[in-house]
Design an enzyme around this catalytic site. Structure first.
Site: not given
Lengths: 102, 431
Positions: A7-9
């Site tokens: 998960a990232c932005s």
């Protein structure tokens, strides 16, 4: 099969990593599913994953995921910034597998 | 140096944590996310409806027909984006309490419409679309917060009608929302009636005068913009996603400014604002990735001798074209690098000035309020954001050159030190 969630932005930069990790897993003959999501989807997707790795730039989200992850019994960690910068699929895959195997 | 950095990070981490995990700011950000695909859809059609030279090509009359044929696409999305933001925020905020979100979302929207004047030029029974755009944005955000809070309060109080077992799930769910929604919306009706006895007449007027106007005026100025941009850079320097953190506070202002420009652009009038969402995303922070690092990648290709940088250029180049640049930020590295902090903080300030004055003097058209997807490559994004003006693309390229020049000496030093340590380790191995 081992399910690795990143998960990232917005799931963009982690998806670069997904490709490298998949290549590495294929070379090793490890059966995995790796996918990247935006930070607001991570909680929903958590139940399908064996491990959650967070992009270092979103490490302040760790606390938010920790509760759900603990309930689901899913380990989670922040990806090492150096491996992230080098898009080092090998190191991150190792990290993920180590977390899954506890 | 290190203890100072550690201390600063100890200050920034909790701030990032607080801002990002704040229930309302999270709902705000995720609510905008829901509206974003619709906003981008509308933006694409604004671009298509205003293609350059098309009027000369097909004639005035055909062009007018063409424009009115495409009109509803943006009218139904971009121009009423407040509506989607409100439903988005209401839904997300309600969800954050582990309650089904959609009733909170529609309750928020209905509450907003209750507060909205329902007459246009003495014709009653109509809702002015302007209040669903930028003008209504702030009322919308506050309404969504309050409506969702009231709704979940009544749900959690368990003031609901219980259906006997055997009633289909969907039926009993809509009944369980009945009392909370009735209570919530009744409160808003009372608020509306109270306001009709004040000099402001409507809540819209009140919020617009008291909060929105001063806040957007502040946000459209150069000082506030530079502070916001610097904060984004400082967060990123510590490896924290600056935009996500700062945008959750500034987005309502930047989007409202954006929408004011869009309305003026579509009406063919003078664009009121320079600083808008697009000003930030397309010309500053997001150009070629956070901190405009595409110019750094180009620098690596031009002057890089060390293997480490060359390798990084290859890794960071392709995603950089689409404004994804985490490899550069973490790989150069820019984070926690005392050498990189100078160009990292300096460039956005310089670029802000250049861009602002280029637009203030009319050299480059102001952003037209068109939301360009943030992954649109440099050049194209500047062209689209300024309403199909080539000057927008030129400004981006010029800005990239400036970024490159500021980075150049620092990149050179960094490259040299990498190169020497690579050579040294080779010699060590050979020896």
């Amino acid at each position: 099969m081992k399910e690795i969630l990143l998960a990232c932005s917005s799931g963009m930069s982690t998806s670069l990593l997904v490709k490298k990790m998949e290549e590495e897993a294929e070379n090793r003959g490890v059966d995995v599913r790796i996918w990247a999501v935006a930070q607001d989807k991570a909680v929903q997707e958590l139940e399908n994953a064996d491990v959650l790795l967070i992009g270092p730039q979103m490490r302040f989200m760790k606390k938010k995921y920790a509760k759900t992850a603990e309930e689901a019994g899913t380990p989670l960690d922040v990806i090492d910034p150096v491996s992230y910068g080098r898009v080092d699929g090998k190191a991150v895959l190792d990290h993920a597998l180590k977390l899954i195997d506890g | 140096m290190n203890t100072f950095m550690d201390k600063l990070e100890n200050v920034l981490m909790p701030v990032a944590d607080k801002l990002n995990n704040n229930r309302y700011l999270t709902a705000l950000r995720d609510g905008f996310m829901i509206a974003l695909p619709l906003i981008i859809f509308g933006s694409i059609f604004v671009v298509l409806a205003n293609l350059p030279f098309l009027d000369l090509l097909i004639g005035e009359e055909a062009y007018a027909t063409y424009q009115s044929a495409l009109g509803p696409a943006s009218a139904a999305t971009l121009s009423i984006m407040g509506a989607f933001v409100i439903i988005g925020i209401g839904t997300k905020l309600t969800q954050s309490y582990d309650i089904e979100g959609i009733f909170g979302g529609v309750a928020a929207f209905a509450a907003f419409l209750i507060l909205t004047p329902q007459t246009v030029d003495d014709v009653s029974g109509v809702i002015p679309t302007s209040v669903l755009g930028a003008e209504g944005m702030f009322v919308g955000i506050f309404t969504a917060f309050i409506a969702a809070e009231l709704y979940r309060f009544f749900v959690q109080k368990d003031w609901t009608i219980k259906m006997p077992a055997g009633v289909p799930e969907a039926v009993s769910r809509s009944f369980s929302a009945l009392i909370p929604i009735t209570m919530t919306l009744s409160i808003f009706l009372v608020i509306r009636i109270i306001f009709s006895y004040t000099p402001f007449d409507t809540v819209q007027n009140f919020i617009y005068t008291i909060i929105q106007e001063p806040l957007t005026a502040l946000g459209s100025g150069l000082p506030a913009t530079i502070i916001a941009v610097l904060l984004i850079q400082v967060f990123w320097f510590f490896g924290l996603h600056g935009q996500i953190i700062i945008n959750s506070v500034f987005d309502p202002i930047w989007y409202a400014l954006n929408d004011e420009n869009l309305q003026a652009f579509q009406a063919g009038g003078e664009l009121p604002n320079i600083v808008t969402k697009q000003f930030i995303d397309t010309f500053l922070v997001g150009m070629g990735g956070s901190g405009m690092t595409l110019a750094v990648v180009i620098g690596i290709f031009l002057i890089g001798r060390s293997r480490q940088l060359k390798e990084l250029g290859k890794l960071g180049g392709p995603p950089g074209i689409f404004n994804v640049n985490e490899p550069i930020i973490f790989g150069l590295p820019i984070i926690m690098n005392p050498l990189a902090i100078i160009p990292w903080l300096l460039t956005p300030v310089v670029i802000t000035f250049i861009t602002y004055f280029a637009m203030a003097t009319g050299l480059v058209p102001k952003p037209a309020g068109i939301i360009v997807p943030w992954t649109t490559p440099v050049g194209l994004s500047g062209f689209l954001a300024t309403g199909n003006a080539w000057q927008g693309a030129v400004l981006q390229v010029f800005n990239m050159a400036v970024v490159f020049l500021i980075w150049w000496p620092f990149l050179k030093i960094l490259d040299k030190s990498y190169y020497e340590s690579e050579k040294k380790s080779e010699n060590d191995q050979a020896g």
